[in-house]
Design a protein around this motif. Structure first.
Motif, PDB file in Angstrom:
ATOM      1  N   THR B 440       0.833  -1.214   0.000  1.00  0.00           N
ATOM      2  CA  THR B 440       0.000   0.000   0.000  1.00  0.00           C
ATOM      3  C   THR B 440       0.858   1.252   0.000  1.00  0.00           C
ATOM      4  O   THR B 440       2.025   1.229   0.418  1.00  0.00           O
ATOM      5  CB  THR B 440      -0.911   0.057   1.245  1.00  0.00           C
ATOM      6  OG1 THR B 440      -0.088   0.091   2.421  1.00  0.00           O
ATOM      7  CG2 THR B 440      -1.860  -1.120   1.312  1.00  0.00           C
ATOM      8  N   HIS B 442       0.107   5.449   1.034  1.00  0.00           N
ATOM      9  CA  HIS B 442      -0.889   6.336   1.636  1.00  0.00           C
ATOM     10  C   HIS B 442      -0.406   7.775   1.556  1.00  0.00           C
ATOM     11  O   HIS B 442       0.762   8.050   1.829  1.00  0.00           O
ATOM     12  CB  HIS B 442      -1.114   5.999   3.113  1.00  0.00           C
ATOM     13  CG  HIS B 442      -1.347   4.530   3.358  1.00  0.00           C
ATOM     14  ND1 HIS B 442      -2.585   3.996   3.620  1.00  0.00           N
ATOM     15  CD2 HIS B 442      -0.490   3.475   3.368  1.00  0.00           C
ATOM     16  CE1 HIS B 442      -2.488   2.696   3.785  1.00  0.00           C
ATOM     17  NE2 HIS B 442      -1.215   2.352   3.645  1.00  0.00           N
ATOM     18  N   SER B 462      -3.615   3.791  -1.829  1.00  0.00           N
ATOM     19  CA  SER B 462      -3.448   2.997  -3.041  1.00  0.00           C
ATOM     20  C   SER B 462      -3.066   1.597  -2.608  1.00  0.00           C
ATOM     21  O   SER B 462      -2.166   1.418  -1.786  1.00  0.00           O
ATOM     22  CB  SER B 462      -2.334   3.595  -3.907  1.00  0.00           C
ATOM     23  OG  SER B 462      -1.958   2.670  -4.901  1.00  0.00           O
ATOM     24  N   SER B 463      -3.755   0.604  -3.156  1.00  0.00           N
ATOM     25  CA  SER B 463      -3.511  -0.770  -2.707  1.00  0.00           C
ATOM     26  C   SER B 463      -3.808  -1.745  -3.829  1.00  0.00           C
ATOM     27  O   SER B 463      -4.648  -1.473  -4.687  1.00  0.00           O
ATOM     28  CB  SER B 463      -4.420  -1.080  -1.510  1.00  0.00           C
ATOM     29  OG  SER B 463      -4.404  -2.466  -1.216  1.00  0.00           O
ATOM     30  N   ALA B 483     -14.298   0.684  -5.628  1.00  0.00           N
ATOM     31  CA  ALA B 483     -13.172   0.528  -4.716  1.00  0.00           C
ATOM     32  C   ALA B 483     -13.237  -0.836  -4.033  1.00  0.00           C
ATOM     33  O   ALA B 483     -14.314  -1.354  -3.755  1.00  0.00           O
ATOM     34  CB  ALA B 483     -13.191   1.623  -3.667  1.00  0.00           C
ATOM     35  N   TRP B 488      -9.648  -0.957   1.441  1.00  0.00           N
ATOM     36  CA  TRP B 488      -9.859   0.239   2.273  1.00  0.00           C
ATOM     37  C   TRP B 488     -10.326  -0.088   3.680  1.00  0.00           C
ATOM     38  O   TRP B 488     -10.599   0.814   4.460  1.00  0.00           O
ATOM     39  CB  TRP B 488     -10.761   1.269   1.603  1.00  0.00           C
ATOM     40  CG  TRP B 488     -12.179   0.876   1.251  1.00  0.00           C
ATOM     41  CD1 TRP B 488     -12.673   0.679  -0.003  1.00  0.00           C
ATOM     42  CD2 TRP B 488     -13.287   0.681   2.140  1.00  0.00           C
ATOM     43  NE1 TRP B 488     -14.012   0.356   0.041  1.00  0.00           N
ATOM     44  CE2 TRP B 488     -14.420   0.353   1.341  1.00  0.00           C
ATOM     45  CE3 TRP B 488     -13.441   0.739   3.534  1.00  0.00           C
ATOM     46  CZ2 TRP B 488     -15.675   0.083   1.883  1.00  0.00           C
ATOM     47  CZ3 TRP B 488     -14.696   0.468   4.069  1.00  0.00           C
ATOM     48  CH2 TRP B 488     -15.799   0.138   3.253  1.00  0.00           C
ATOM     49  N   GLY B 491      -9.614   2.087   6.569  1.00  0.00           N
ATOM     50  CA  GLY B 491      -9.064   3.303   5.960  1.00  0.00           C
ATOM     51  C   GLY B 491      -9.923   4.536   6.143  1.00  0.00           C
ATOM     52  O   GLY B 491      -9.507   5.637   5.789  1.00  0.00           O
ATOM     53  N   THR B 503     -12.098   9.999   2.496  1.00  0.00           N
ATOM     54  CA  THR B 503     -11.172   8.905   2.221  1.00  0.00           C
ATOM     55  C   THR B 503     -11.312   8.520   0.754  1.00  0.00           C
ATOM     56  O   THR B 503     -12.434   8.364   0.258  1.00  0.00           O
ATOM     57  CB  THR B 503     -11.474   7.692   3.121  1.00  0.00           C
ATOM     58  OG1 THR B 503     -11.336   8.098   4.479  1.00  0.00           O
ATOM     59  CG2 THR B 503     -10.519   6.545   2.833  1.00  0.00           C
ATOM     60  N   SER B 505      -9.977   5.812  -2.148  1.00  0.00           N
ATOM     61  CA  SER B 505      -9.313   4.533  -2.391  1.00  0.00           C
ATOM     62  C   SER B 505      -8.894   4.475  -3.857  1.00  0.00           C
ATOM     63  O   SER B 505      -9.710   4.667  -4.752  1.00  0.00           O
ATOM     64  CB  SER B 505     -10.292   3.411  -2.046  1.00  0.00           C
ATOM     65  OG  SER B 505      -9.724   2.163  -2.320  1.00  0.00           O
ATOM     66  N   ARG B 507      -7.496   2.140  -6.704  1.00  0.00           N
ATOM     67  CA  ARG B 507      -7.420   0.706  -6.944  1.00  0.00           C
ATOM     68  C   ARG B 507      -6.296   0.349  -7.918  1.00  0.00           C
ATOM     69  O   ARG B 507      -6.154   0.987  -8.961  1.00  0.00           O
ATOM     70  CB  ARG B 507      -8.741   0.210  -7.510  1.00  0.00           C
ATOM     71  CG  ARG B 507      -8.750  -1.287  -7.588  1.00  0.00           C
ATOM     72  CD  ARG B 507      -9.851  -1.814  -8.463  1.00  0.00           C
ATOM     73  NE  ARG B 507      -9.528  -3.199  -8.770  1.00  0.00           N
ATOM     74  CZ  ARG B 507     -10.108  -3.898  -9.704  1.00  0.00           C
ATOM     75  NH1 ARG B 507     -11.055  -3.378 -10.424  1.00  0.00           N
ATOM     76  NH2 ARG B 507      -9.735  -5.146  -9.922  1.00  0.00           N
ATOM     77  N   ASN B 525      -3.649   0.682   6.859  1.00  0.00           N
ATOM     78  CA  ASN B 525      -4.415   1.925   6.903  1.00  0.00           C
ATOM     79  C   ASN B 525      -4.320   2.588   8.274  1.00  0.00           C
ATOM     80  O   ASN B 525      -4.180   3.807   8.374  1.00  0.00           O
ATOM     81  CB  ASN B 525      -5.884   1.659   6.539  1.00  0.00           C
ATOM     82  CG  ASN B 525      -6.068   1.473   5.039  1.00  0.00           C
ATOM     83  OD1 ASN B 525      -5.476   2.197   4.239  1.00  0.00           O
ATOM     84  ND2 ASN B 525      -6.875   0.499   4.644  1.00  0.00           N
TER      85      ASN B 525
END
Lengths: 207, 722, 155
Positions: B440, B442, B462-463, B483, B488, B491, B503, B505, B507, B525
């Protein structure tokens, strides 16, 4: 296959027989190591040439990993500290319930990628080579105060005959099945070099 | 919690129904409303009440009463260490009016019909079965009582029950004796449940029901399973990511001793042999070909996982953080990263399978009994009802067994030889073919008001995927949600009193399998958000605990969160100063509606971070087994510590490394805190999630403590100070 | 080759390839499933057994070396219904979660207590380096101390 005990003497007999056979036969080896073709040197090595060759081996990680400066063995081609925080212990064979033999046996285990040889252990602290120069290592192995009280002849025999030393040329495979790197000088040349060096009076260069 | 997402009572079943309706709405709507719906769904998922997805109406599927008056509870939930069997036994014993020692919990085979529709995961086993199992047990009790009344010729009201013995007018009958005489059961209406205060086992620290077996080393795991006349299989698995199987040279392997058959399939090659070593040796001799499109390195993966790339999905929004954080010198920004993580559960994946004609039996450690059954049936081309999955105890789950292609492989090998075949991953394959915790990245932004409180905050994550691509969820979920729910997880901003927050997210689909790893995105997160909260508190010159408390809203979720924060701080004797070379660090999180706060005590020794003590306050609503809630907290804390401080997979020339414990460094005995103090609050009276929530705060709490000791803000897992 | 040894007090003779890891002989041939396979690389300790009283990882131990040795596995740690002090302590502290690694830990601990009857926390850190993914280490440490105490009491 399970063969249940039939007589009290039978296992003992088997034990004696098999034990005897094991003792006589050379250890089996699953290593893929090839038979090495040794180039014959045309002229005998002089003392300094021999020193060079001996030191190419003794400064190799295969040797230094188990001659560490502290109380933690190193391992691998990158000489990282031995995984799991393995320690020297009082007798150089590991700690009470985590001895070298918890994982290392008398020969390489190539299924597990765990190396092994008889008397698998760390060199005593006095024999630490890690961080030493070639000259310092040579002084160390000639110094009875540090080399375990060995005479030159005994040192030669240790370097050329001890199975744990010679393991360097049969290091087996790692956990990923990749053959471990061997020292840059062949076993035969190393043995010759050790003898030539000793015969020349074990000279040590100034630096 | 965002104010717009306050809808409660969304059962998962309802949610899935609504998803189908939602799709129509989405297809006919513009971008804006689509995002609104997505955000609404995200909020609903975040506050989902767990609901059990299997039979809740037939006690006879759940309970078997033996002549010896023992109750066998056929559990559709699997036991992977989380203590579910014990919790279920407690719940059942109380409503059945038997002693817990009379209950034996076993895994329900799929053929029994007691099948969980989804999975054992998501910390939902006890919470989801709390109501249904009590009702089932109470109904079972009434059923037996009615039969007893008939047999004894008395009215049901005259019966008293104790430890599975029914007594009336001086006569006694055991449940077992009653049941023996009954050939047809009448299922009564669900009787009223007992008040919780009357429970003898629920709420007590009952020892685990599987304790003795596990201490004796009993053969209870998938790896221990055997069938008569069983052979051993081995399957060649891809050595690198993105590799597609392209045939194999098996000539040498076929001639090796012990080999029964080489099994060549379009998508894999395997071997069946008379012993495990014969199978393994033959496998080594198979020369498989693989095609790959490109050579991947860690740097390629890191370049993909980057906030700003791919599609953003706003999953939480309150106020207008976007406008406030668009520009300005007073915007505080920070970035955080987490690496690829491996499950590294101790029992490798595998199965024992026996395919006979159009029937199959599979013994396996799986978290998804129904999915495993479906996958095997599909591959063999037989009816699902003809596949019997017999779950075993799991040597660790952690999400690793939510996908079980190993069952299919074992079944295919068995079919090829017409005998039972046992086939398992080796450890290298486990590490290289894992369904990893995705890496991830962030980016956090915030603006403080004149008093130092947060005026606006934004979390970008981002994950790699977690839920998408998982066979557990329909492909429909992907366009619908946008998402990834798992990515998340944890998150969202939990400080609802902040006027503006959102928030986002981002992808990313990675070239290797990423999926469920205990607590999903929660660990990373929370590491990012709670590290950032610490920075903001210090910037504002406020105590980090007080700073958090002041920015939490006053609804139920907020009140519960505040209570665990206060409890942890108080129990730990929270102080924001370094004493004797030790500093404390604080963090809190809410996961699956269970809030958890942790205080760690850390020093630096030999250039390594040393965690001495962790104080953990958690509010699972109601603790069915306080000792096992503690155990879950202790384990989650150390597992989270391990992932935060040591664990990391890397990619080199498309190969994932390390392939073995040690190089894949994990916490050992010496790394575990010597003290773990768990405070359990029970604010709702209904059991909630326990297995994953305590993984949240630990990473940030450690990093926050390290900052106090060293002045260095560690922004990447694994934390490195050297 | 044929190899004979004593395992949990029973003599056994097996006829297998000399390099077969002892672990698979114990599990697949002798059907003692308590000794677990975790990694096959002597890295996790799930297969820890005792050979002539020493803790050994069975996955990296070729069966040929077992000739004439006395082996103890988790099944031989308890005697009949009587649990070993380590097992008793593990019960008292409710250590196991998934339970898979626990036999290896108990065997390593039992070996430790034979060498160091009253281990310090440092001794525990140095000697017990098995891997537990459920991370039950906190309770294990308590159980190791407790086992030492039980052993002392029953001496």
């Amino acid at each position: 296959m399970i063969i249940p005990e039939r007589s009290r003497w039978f296992p003992v007999l088997i034990l004696l027989l098999v034990g005897g056979l094991l003792g006589l036969s050379a250890p089996e080896n699953r290593s893929n190591s090839q038979i090495e073709v040794i180039p014959q040197s045309a002229t005998p090595l002089d003392g300094m040439q021999a020193f060079d060759q001996v030191m190419q081996v003794l400064t190799h990680k295969r040797c230094v990993n188990c001659h560490p400066a502290g109380d933690r063995p190193r391992q691998g081609e990158d000489s990282h500290y031995h995984n799991f925080g393995v320690q020297r212990g009082k007798g150089n064979h590991g700690v009470a319930a985590l001895t070298c033999n918890t994982c290392h046996q008398a020969e390489n285990n190539n299924y597990a990628g765990v190396p092994g040889a008889p008397d698998w252990s760390l060199a005593p602290r006095s024999m630490a080579w890690e961080g030493l120069s070639r000259v310092e290592i040579a002084q160390s192995i000639l110094d009875p105060a540090r080399n375990g009280g060995r005479t030159l002849a005994q040192t030669v025999s240790h370097l050329t005959e001890h199975e744990l030393v010679l393991w360097a040329w049969d290091p087996g495979v790692d956990a990923n099945g990749i053959p471990r790197e061997k020292p840059p000088v062949s076993k035969v040349d190393f043995i010759k070099a050790v003898r030539a060096w000793a015969a020349a009076g074990a000279p040590i260069p100034a630096k | 919690m965002s104010t717009e997402n306050k809808k409660k009572g969304f059962s998962r079943r309802k949610f899935l129904t609504r998803s189908a309706i939602g799709l129509g709405v989405i297809l006919g709507s513009g971008y804006l409303s689509r995002n609104l719906i997505r955000r609404y769904l995200a909020g609903a998922i975040n506050e989902l009440e767990p609901s059990y997805q299997g039979n809740t109406k037939s006690p006879s599927l759940w309970f078997e009463i033996t002549a010896a008056n023992e109750i066998i509870l056929h559990s559709p939930k699997v036991e992977m260490g989380q203590g579910t069997f014990t919790g279920l036994a407690q719940i059942a014993a109380d409503e059945l009016e038997v002693d817990i020692s009379q209950i034996q919990v076993v895994h329900a085979a799929s053929a029994s019909g007691n099948l969980d529709g989804l999975s054992t995961g998501g910390s939902t086993s006890i919470s989801g079965l709390w109501q249904p199992l009590r009702e089932l047990a109470a109904t079972m009790r009434e059923m037996v009582k009615q039969a007893a009344a008939q047999q004894m010729g008395v009215d049901v009201a005259e019966l008293s029950v104790n430890n599975g013995v029914i007594t009336a007018a001086g006569k006694s009958l055991t449940y077992g004796a009653v049941v023996k005489e009954v050939s047809e059961w009448v299922v009564p209406k669900t009787p009223p449940l007992k008040p919780i205060k009357d429970y003898k086992f629920v709420g007590k620290p009952v020892p685990r029901v599987d304790l003795r077996d596990k201490v004796l080393g009993a053969p209870i795991f998938g790896m221990d399973a055997t069938m008569p006349d069983m052979l051993f299989g081995a399957v060649v698995r891809p050595p690198m990511i993105g590799a597609t199987y392209a045939g194999a040279d098996t000539a040498a392997a076929a001639k090796m001793p012990g080999v029964v058959k080489i099994v060549s399939e379009p998508d894999f090659v395997g071997v069946v042999a008379t012993s495990r070593m014969a199978a393994e040796n033959a496998k080594q001799a198979i020369q498989a070909n693989w095609t790959t499109e490109k050579s991947w390195q860690t740097a390629d993966i890191e370049a993909m996982i980057k906030v700003g790339q791919g599609t953003p999905y706003v999953i939480q929004k309150s106020g207008n953080a976007q406008r406030l954080l668009a520009a300005g010198e007073d915007i505080i920004t920070a970035e955080f990263k987490s690496p690829i993580g491996a499950h590294a559960q101790l029992e490798p994946n595998g199965a024992v399978a026996f395919v006979e004609g159009d029937k199959a039996t599979i013994m396996i450690s799986t978290q998804v009994v129904k999915l495993t059954r479906g996958e095997v049936a599909k591959r063999l081309g037989i009816a699902e009802e003809n596949v019997n999955i017999q779950p075993t105890f799991l040597g660790g789950g952690f999400g690793r067994r939510l996908h079980t292609p190993n069952a299919v492989q074992a079944a295919v090998l068995s079919k090829a030889v017409g005998k039972p075949v046992k086939c398992f991953f080796d450890r290298q394959e486990e590490f290289q073919n894992d369904t990893f915790r995705p890496p991830t990245h962030h980016v956090l932004k915030a603006k403080l008001d004149a008093d130092g409180m947060i005026a606006a905050i934004e979390h970008n994550v981002s994950s790699g995927d977690v839920m998408f691509g998982s066979p557990m969820f329909p492909a429909l979920a992907e366009p619908l949600l946008g998402a990834d729910v798992g990515a998340w997880r944890g998150g969202m901003i939990q400080y609802g009193a902040i006027p503006n927050y959102q928030t986002i997210s981002w992808r990313v689909k990675l070239p290797f399998a990423t999926s469920w790893w205990r607590s999903l995105g929660l660990l990373a997160n929370t590491f990012a958000i709670e590290s950032f909260m610490d920075e903001l508190a210090l910037k504002a010159g406020k105590d980090p605990v007080e700073y958090r408390l002041a920015q939490i809203q006053d609804d139920e979720a907020g009140t519960r969160l505040k209570s665990v924060i206060r409890a942890a701080a108080e129990k730990a004797g929270w102080r924001d100063e370094v004493v004797d070379g030790r500093a404390m660090g604080f963090a809190a999180s809410t996961d699956a509606q269970t809030p958890c706060a942790q205080v760690v005590e850390v020093s630096i020794e030999n250039e390594e971070i040393k965690v001495h003590k962790v104080t953990c306050a958690i509010d699972p609503g109601l603790a069915v087994n306080p000792d096992q809630v503690r155990a879950q907290c202790e384990g989650a804390i150390i597992m989270g510590l391990s992932a935060t401080m040591y664990e990391q997979m890397i990619v080199k020339d498309s190969v994932l490394y390390p392939t073995i414990y040690g190089p894949y460094r994990m916490a050992l005995m010496r790394d575990a805190p010597r003290e773990i103090d768990v405070v359990i609050l029970e604010n709702t009276g209904v059991p909630g999630a326990v297995g994953e929530p305590p993984l949240g705060p630990i990473g940030a709490a450690i990093a926050n403590a390290v900052f106090r000791l060293t002045g260095r803000r560690l922004r990447e897992m694994p934390l490195a100070i050297a | 080759m044929e190899v004979s040894f004593l395992i949990n007090g029973v003599s056994q003779r097996v006829d297998v390839d000399a390099d077969t890891p002892l672990l698979w002989v114990i599990r697949d041939i002798l059907d003692l499933k308590g000794t677990k396979f975790g990694c096959g690389k002597a890295a996790c300790g799930a297969c820890t057994i005792h050979i002539d009283g020493e803790a050994v990882r069975a996955c990296a131990y070729a069966v040929k070396f077992a000739e004439g040795k006395s082996i103890t596995t988790i099944e031989g740690l308890s005697v009949g219904d009587k649990l070993h002090p380590v097992q008793q302590a593990w019960m008292e502290e409710v250590v196991p979660q998934c339970g898979y690694c626990q036999p290896g830990f108990m065997m390593a601990t039992a070996a430790l207590l034979e060498k160091i009857p009253q281990p310090t926390d440092q001794d525990i850190d140095d000697n017990i380096v098995n891997v537990c993914r459920c991370a039950t280490y906190y309770r294990m440490r308590k159980a190791i101390h407790r086992a030492a105490a039980i052993k002392q009491e029953t001496r």
